[in-house]
Design a protein around this motif. Sequence first.
Motif, PDB file in Angstrom:
ATOM      1  N   LEU A 141      26.302 -29.211  19.475  1.00 54.28           N
ATOM      2  CA  LEU A 141      25.837 -29.166  18.087  1.00 54.28           C
ATOM      3  C   LEU A 141      26.961 -29.439  17.098  1.00 54.28           C
ATOM      4  CD1 LEU A 141      23.407 -26.110  17.823  1.00 54.28           C
ATOM      5  CD2 LEU A 141      22.825 -28.518  17.515  1.00 54.28           C
ATOM      6  N   ARG A 142      28.159 -29.011  17.440  1.00 50.11           N
ATOM      7  CA  ARG A 142      29.262 -29.164  16.503  1.00 50.11           C
ATOM      8  C   ARG A 142      29.689 -30.623  16.344  1.00 50.11           C
ATOM      9  NH1 ARG A 142      33.991 -27.093  16.775  1.00 50.11           N
ATOM     10  NH2 ARG A 142      34.137 -26.833  14.528  1.00 50.11           N
ATOM     11  N   ASP A 143      29.301 -31.479  17.267  1.00 48.94           N
ATOM     12  CA  ASP A 143      29.626 -32.896  17.104  1.00 48.94           C
ATOM     13  C   ASP A 143      28.925 -33.491  15.881  1.00 48.94           C
ATOM     14  OD1 ASP A 143      31.375 -32.955  19.219  1.00 48.94           O
ATOM     15  OD2 ASP A 143      29.866 -33.612  20.672  1.00 48.94           O
ATOM     16  N   PRO A 144      27.587 -33.318  15.715  1.00 51.44           N
ATOM     17  CA  PRO A 144      26.946 -33.847  14.514  1.00 51.44           C
ATOM     18  C   PRO A 144      27.085 -32.932  13.301  1.00 51.44           C
ATOM     19  CG  PRO A 144      25.284 -32.972  15.984  1.00 51.44           C
ATOM     20  CD  PRO A 144      26.577 -32.909  16.719  1.00 51.44           C
ATOM     21  N   PHE A 145      27.458 -31.673  13.525  1.00 57.25           N
ATOM     22  CA  PHE A 145      27.561 -30.709  12.410  1.00 57.25           C
ATOM     23  C   PHE A 145      28.941 -30.051  12.385  1.00 57.25           C
ATOM     24  CE2 PHE A 145      23.005 -30.452  13.789  1.00 57.25           C
ATOM     25  CZ  PHE A 145      22.451 -31.087  12.689  1.00 57.25           C
ATOM     26  N   PRO A 146      29.998 -30.848  12.230  1.00 55.37           N
ATOM     27  CA  PRO A 146      31.345 -30.273  12.322  1.00 55.37           C
ATOM     28  C   PRO A 146      31.677 -29.308  11.192  1.00 55.37           C
ATOM     29  CG  PRO A 146      31.451 -32.540  11.548  1.00 55.37           C
ATOM     30  CD  PRO A 146      30.036 -32.303  11.968  1.00 55.37           C
ATOM     31  N   GLY A 147      30.989 -29.443  10.045  1.00 63.57           N
ATOM     32  CA  GLY A 147      31.306 -28.579   8.914  1.00 63.57           C
ATOM     33  C   GLY A 147      30.421 -27.358   8.784  1.00 63.57           C
ATOM     34  N   VAL A 148      29.480 -27.183   9.708  1.00 63.47           N
ATOM     35  CA  VAL A 148      28.554 -26.046   9.633  1.00 63.47           C
ATOM     36  C   VAL A 148      29.148 -24.863  10.390  1.00 63.47           C
ATOM     37  CG1 VAL A 148      26.283 -25.179  10.306  1.00 63.47           C
ATOM     38  CG2 VAL A 148      26.518 -27.494   9.392  1.00 63.47           C
ATOM     39  N   PRO A 149      29.268 -23.702   9.737  1.00 68.40           N
ATOM     40  CA  PRO A 149      29.744 -22.517  10.450  1.00 68.40           C
ATOM     41  C   PRO A 149      28.619 -21.944  11.320  1.00 68.40           C
ATOM     42  CG  PRO A 149      29.892 -22.232   8.041  1.00 68.40           C
ATOM     43  CD  PRO A 149      29.060 -23.428   8.309  1.00 68.40           C
TER      44      PRO A 149
END
Length: 208
Positions: A141-149
Amino acid sequence: MHLTELPYRTLAIVRGTDRDAALRTVLVLAEEGITAAEVSLTTPDALWVIEQARRELGPHATLGAGTVLTAADAARAADAGASFLVTPGLGDDLRRHPVPELPLLIGALTPSEVIAANEYGALAVKLFPASLGGPGYLKALRDPFPGVPFVPVGGIDAASALAYLAVGAVAVGVGSPLIGDAAGGGDLNALRARAADWRTALTEEIAA
């Protein structure tokens, strides 16, 4: 509320069957250094627990309400002294009605839900139930949403907490592996022992 500054990067989830035991659990955790806690609204007299804990811990304690499903839940929790709100998901009632201006951790699992929570203005996305995908799913998930905590919740023990933090979680939410039966009237000395073990495990990770 700075999630990366929570002691031991840990949000304790207190979901009990007895209001007095739930209150004692919150207070013992605070004594043991795990000072960020949410009280689930499924706990009997949860608002009373929040009110009493707020009186005991003071205005600056990181004390929130969990299992917030509606705007009315959010308003009542804020009135009781919650300083943040946690939802298992983002329902239509929360979308349609104004809620108190408190930090929100909004539950999400799929990419579409992550987008919705982020657009709503969540302080962080509560990845729930995290146990379905594990740390590998958070990493994906962090690949498309790197700025989401992300704050994974659900099936978190010390070992998985370390794995989630290693792939970029800003904090973890932990329930029964830490709380045990304390919020239902269980042994508080056992709670203190679990808290000590948790502190040791998480301190080693944060120092690494």
